[in-house]
Design an enzyme around this catalytic site. Structure first.
Site, PDB file in Angstrom:
ATOM      1  N   PRO A  10       0.790  -1.222   0.000  1.00 46.25           N
ATOM      2  CG  PRO A  10      -0.099  -1.082   2.143  1.00 46.25           C
ATOM      3  CD  PRO A  10       0.551  -2.040   1.203  1.00 46.25           C
ATOM      4  CG  ASN A  11      -0.125   4.270   1.429  1.00 54.64           C
ATOM      5  OD1 ASN A  11      -1.144   4.785   0.992  1.00 54.64           O
ATOM      6  ND2 ASN A  11      -0.078   3.705   2.626  1.00 54.64           N
ATOM      7  NE  ARG A  18       4.010   6.568   1.593  1.00 49.35           N
ATOM      8  CZ  ARG A  18       4.276   5.340   1.968  1.00 49.35           C
ATOM      9  NH1 ARG A  18       4.707   4.444   1.096  1.00 49.35           N
ATOM     10  NH2 ARG A  18       4.127   4.987   3.221  1.00 49.35           N
ATOM     11  CE1 TYR A  23       9.033   4.809   2.836  1.00 47.75           C
ATOM     12  CE2 TYR A  23       7.428   6.583   2.756  1.00 47.75           C
ATOM     13  CZ  TYR A  23       7.955   5.477   3.388  1.00 47.75           C
ATOM     14  OH  TYR A  23       7.407   5.028   4.561  1.00 47.75           O
ATOM     15  CG  ASN A  75       8.349  -2.161   0.058  1.00 45.82           C
ATOM     16  OD1 ASN A  75       7.889  -2.306   1.199  1.00 45.82           O
ATOM     17  ND2 ASN A  75       8.897  -1.023  -0.344  1.00 45.82           N
ATOM     18  CB  ALA A  78       1.619   0.141   6.126  1.00 50.76           C
ATOM     19  CD  GLU A  99      10.812  -7.633   5.608  1.00 53.18           C
ATOM     20  OE1 GLU A  99      10.995  -8.760   6.116  1.00 53.18           O
ATOM     21  OE2 GLU A  99      10.594  -6.610   6.283  1.00 53.18           O
ATOM     22  CG  HIS A 101      11.292  -2.415   4.229  1.00 56.33           C
ATOM     23  ND1 HIS A 101       9.927  -2.395   4.187  1.00 56.33           N
ATOM     24  CD2 HIS A 101      11.638  -3.559   4.875  1.00 56.33           C
ATOM     25  CE1 HIS A 101       9.462  -3.475   4.796  1.00 56.33           C
ATOM     26  NE2 HIS A 101      10.482  -4.203   5.222  1.00 56.33           N
ATOM     27  NE  ARG A 108      10.463   5.958   8.329  1.00 61.42           N
ATOM     28  CZ  ARG A 108       9.491   5.774   7.431  1.00 61.42           C
ATOM     29  NH1 ARG A 108       9.623   4.820   6.503  1.00 61.42           N
ATOM     30  NH2 ARG A 108       8.416   6.536   7.443  1.00 61.42           N
TER      31      ARG A 108
HETATM   32  C1  DQA Z   1       8.376   0.880   3.598  1.00 65.87           C
HETATM   33  C2  DQA Z   1       8.525   1.069   5.110  1.00 65.87           C
HETATM   34  C3  DQA Z   1       7.195   0.865   5.816  1.00 65.87           C
HETATM   35  O1  DQA Z   1       7.349   1.042   7.225  1.00 65.87           O
HETATM   36  C4  DQA Z   1       6.174   1.868   5.322  1.00 65.87           C
HETATM   37  O2  DQA Z   1       4.920   1.634   5.917  1.00 65.87           O
HETATM   38  C5  DQA Z   1       6.080   1.906   3.833  1.00 65.87           C
HETATM   39  C6  DQA Z   1       7.284   1.761   3.032  1.00 65.87           C
HETATM   40  C7  DQA Z   1       9.679   1.217   2.857  1.00 65.87           C
HETATM   41  O3  DQA Z   1       9.786   0.838   1.688  1.00 65.87           O
HETATM   42  O4  DQA Z   1      10.561   1.885   3.400  1.00 65.87           O
HETATM   43  O5  DQA Z   1       5.008   2.143   3.290  1.00 65.87           O
HETATM   44  O6  DQA Z   1       8.085  -0.479   3.346  1.00 65.87           O
END
Ligand code: DQA
Length: 148
Positions: A10-11, A18, A23, A75, A78, A99, A101, A108
């Site tokens: 998501p997002n 964003r 990011y 990825n 959240a 995994e 990120h 963080r």
């Molecule tokens: C994320 C890190 C997560 O904590 C966050 O909710 C994201 C992006 C990252 O790519 O750094 O949406 O996965």
């Protein structure tokens, strides 16, 4: 030839606009394009999928079973910190995954330090922005090459 699937949670469709401090400024399409080219150069197949909905990501993971996907770059965004359902989906299909990120989740808020995926992943890469994805893909290609 191996088949790679990159999954974005998501997002991540909003990458580029964003929270660029966390990011970066590159959008998702550009990241996918880089990965697709890298895969092609290495003689492998690439597919990608982004969703803001947990059930759609679960369906895509289930489908990867019949699509003979060899490796998933994931990825979970959240959902990393919340989703037992996505963890179970990955365990169910038993396809190796890394995994990823963009941000260093350990630098963080403390809730981002916990992941439902890290202990079942082949590896975890975080903190290198868009390069986290290419590092993951290169590592996955090398892993599959070594396995033969
Ligand atoms: C994320 C890190 C997560 O904590 C966050 O909710 C994201 C992006 C990252 O790519 O750094 O949406 O996965």
């Amino acid at each position: 030839m191996a088949k790679f699937l990159t999954l974005h949670g998501p997002n991540l469709n909003l990458l580029g606009e964003r929270e660029p401090g966390h990011y970066g400024s590159e959008n998702l399409e550009a990241i996918n394009q880089t990965l697709a080219e890298r895969c092609k150069t290495a003689g492998h197949e690439f597919d990608c999928f982004q969703s803001n909905a947990e059930h759609q990501l679960i369906e895509r993971i289930h489908n990867s079973r019949t699509e003979s996907t060899d490796f998933i770059i994931f990825n979970p965004a959240a959902f990393t910190h919340t989703s037992v359902a996505l963890r179970d989906a990955l365990l169910a299909v038993n396809i190796p995954f890394i995994e990823v990120h963009l941000s260093n989740v350990h630098k963080r808020e403390s809730f981002r330090a916990h992941s439902y995926f890290s202990d079942i992943a082949e590896g975890v890469i975080c903190g290198f922005g868009k390069t986290s994805y290419t590092l993951a893909l290169d590592a996955a290609i090398q892993m599959l090459d070594e396995k033969g």
